[in-house]
Design an enzyme around this catalytic site. Sequence first.
Site, PDB file in Angstrom:
ATOM      1  N   GLY A  42      22.366  42.808  75.261  1.00 27.97           N
ATOM      2  CA  GLY A  42      23.422  43.758  74.900  1.00 27.97           C
ATOM      3  C   GLY A  42      24.774  43.295  75.410  1.00 27.97           C
ATOM      4  N   GLU A  95      20.400  30.648  79.544  1.00 25.59           N
ATOM      5  CA  GLU A  95      20.485  30.915  78.111  1.00 25.59           C
ATOM      6  C   GLU A  95      20.896  29.681  77.322  1.00 25.59           C
ATOM      7  OE1 GLU A  95      22.892  34.331  77.093  1.00 25.59           O
ATOM      8  OE2 GLU A  95      22.828  33.807  74.973  1.00 25.59           O
TER       9      GLU A  95
END
Lengths: 345, 382
Positions: free
Chosen positions: B130, B248
Site C-alpha cells: 500500500g 524489493e
Amino acid sequence: MNELAQLIEESATRLFEDFSNGNGHELMEAGQFPDTLWADFLADGWLTTLLSEDDGGAGLGLAGGCVLMRLAGYHKVPLPVVESLIAVYLAAKSGAECTDELIIPVVITDPINDQSDINLYGVPWARHAASLLVVFTRNNATRVSIISSQDITIKSAQNMAGEPRDDVTINVSQLDNFSELQGITIEQIESWLALSRAAQMAGALQKVLEMTVDYANERSQFGRQIGKFQAVQQQMAVLAEMTSASICAVDAAIDHLNTEQEWELIACAKITTGESAGYACKTAHAVHAAIGFTQEHPLQLSTRRLWSWRDEYGNEAKWSAQLGQRCFELKTDNLWNWLTTQTGE
Amino acid sequence: MKKLNFSPVLTGEKEAVLRNQVRSFLKNYGDFNVSNIIDSWSICDPELSRALAAKGWLGMTWPTEYGGGGRSYLERYVVIEELLAAGAPVGAHWVADRQSGPLLLRFGTEEQRQHFLPKIVKGECFFAIGMSEPNSGSDLASIKTRAEKVDGGWLINGSKIWTSWAHVCHQMITLCRTAPTSDNRHAGMSQLIVNLDNKGITVRPIVTLAGEAHFNEIFFDDVFVPDNRLVGQVNEGWSQVVAELAFERSGPERFLSSYQLLEAAIKELREANLTQQAEPIIGQFVARLMVLRQMSLSVANQLQEGKLPVNEASVVKDLGTSFEQELPEAMRLILATEPRSSAEGGVARLLSDSILKAPSFSLRGGTREILRGIIARGLGLR
C-alpha cells in the site's frame, strides 16, 4: 579472493601510482620502452608472482594476477604488465626457464600452412620483447615455442592508446622446437588473455567513473555544479551501473577459474567490459566536455585504452557469437540447467 | 562517492541439492493453471502458493520460532529463481515472502511476528503493498492518505492505487500520513497493517493494457486499525519503506520476467535452422543474464550478512528491467514471427505477452528515473 585482492592492492598501488605520474606515457607513445619503470616492476618481484612457490613464485595464480592487472588498468600503467605475467605463467607451465627478460604471449588460431610464413597482427610490445611465447595446436596438442625476437620480422604499429601493437612474421620452421602444455587447450589460453584485458578494462572503467564524478562535482555552469543537473545525473548513474556490472563480471570470472564454467564467465567478462567501454567513454567525454578532448587532460589516457582494449583478444561481438553458439549446441533443450551450473555447484 | 559492492559469491552443494528438489517438485506438479507464463510473479495461484508452503519454501530465511525455514538468502535465491525460470505463478505469496515478512522481522512487534509470520509461511496470509496513490506515483512522499489517531487505534481515510492482488490478499501494509506535512517531506508517515476485510474498504479492479485484472484502486472510508497494527515507530514510516526496498529491488524477478521467451526463442531458432545469424544476439543476452545473476546473488549474500544494499539493489533493478524489456525487442527481430495474442502458446504468444507486459517492468517498484536518482546520490552528485 577478497583478502588476497586487498593484499595485492596494498602492495601494488603505490608502485603503479608512481608510474602514472612520470613520463612513462610519453616515452611509450614515442616508441621507446619505459626502462626505469620496468626495472622498478621487476625489482618489486611482480613478474613471477603468479607462479607456484615451487616454481619460484608467490602462488598468486591467474586469479591473483587478474587483480594486479585490474590495478594496472586503473593506473594506466605504460608497461606490458598483462602480457608479461601471462607469458611467464605459461612458460612455467611448459617447463621453460624464465629470466627477467620480457616475453610476450601470442596465440595462433588460424590453421598453420607448412609452406608459408605466419603473419601475426598487432602483437603487444613485440619490438621490446626478448622473445615471443607462441602457442599453437598440432596433433590435438597445445604446444609452445619460445622464439627469440632476433629471429623474427617486426613491423612497428600502435593501438589508439599509443601502446605497441606490432605486426610480426615468423617462419613455420621456428615452431619445430616446442614443448607441450599438458591439459591446457588453446581456447583456454585465448580466454585467459581475454580475461586479462577484461580485468584491465574493469580497472580503467572504475578510473573513468571516478574522474567523471569528481569533474561533475567541481565544474560549475549556470551557477551550479553540473553534477546537480538531472540530465547529467541520469547518465552518470548508468555509467556507474555498467562499471559495477563490469567489475562484477570480471570478479565472477576470476572466482570461477578452474571450475566447469570458467570459459563462459570469461566470455561474459569480455562482453560486459566491451559493452561498457563504449558507453563509459562517450559519457565521460560528454561530462568533461572540451577539456577532456585535449591531450593535456588525463581522461584520454584511460578512454583511448578502453577504446583499444575492447577490440583486443576478441571484442564483444566475437565473444557473444561464441557464447551464443554454445547455447545452440546444448544437448538438452534446457538453457536454464546450463546457466545455473555456472555457479560452481 | 560510495563504492558499489558486488563481490561475487559461489553457491555450493547445499544450494545444488535444494535446486534439484525444486526441479523435481515442478516436474511432479504438472502444468500451471494459467493462460500465460510471462511475468509469472504477477500471476496469482493460491493453490500453488500453499503447495510451495508445504515444501517449506515460503519464509525460508525467517527464524524457525516463527515457522520460518532458518535458511540462508542464497538458498532462498535458488528456490525463487527456479520458480521464476519455470514460469510458476507465484504472485499470491510473493510480496509477503519478499518484503512484508522481512519488514515485520525488522520493525514489527513480537505480537505481530507471532500473529502473521506463521500464517504467511503456511500460505494462508497474503500481503499487498500500500504505497502509491492516484496522485503519488514516483513522488511517494506526497501521499495524502491519512491515519488519524483515535481511541485504541487509527482511522484511515484516502485511497491507494496499483495494488496488485488486493482482491485476493488478506492484509496490506499501508503507508499513511500520521502528522501534518512539514518542511521535512519524509517525516510524519507511518506504516499500518490493514486487514483488507475491514469495514469501509472498497476495492475497484483496474484492467491493464494486456487485459489482466491484477491491480486495483482501494478506497478507505473511516477504516479502523487497532494500535497493535502499527509497524515500527509512529512517523518513521519513510525510513522503514527505504529499508524494504533493498528486498524489493534486487531479486531475480527483476530480470527474469521475460526469460521464458529467451528459452523458447533458442529452441525455435534451432529447429528452424536459423542459429548462425542469431548467435551474437543470443550470446549477448545470455551474457547479460549471467552477469545479472551474479550481481543479484551478491546482493542476496549481502542481505545474509545483515547489510542493506539499497544502492546495489537499485543497480540490479535498473539493469535487470532494461534486460527484460529489451529481450522481446531483440527476439522479435531474429525470430521473424509476428506476435499473436490469440495463440495458444509458442513464441508468437510469448512475444505478444512480453511486449504487452514490458512497460510495467521499469515502473513497478520504482521507476528507472527514481532508481538512477538514488544511484546518483550514492555517487555523491545529489
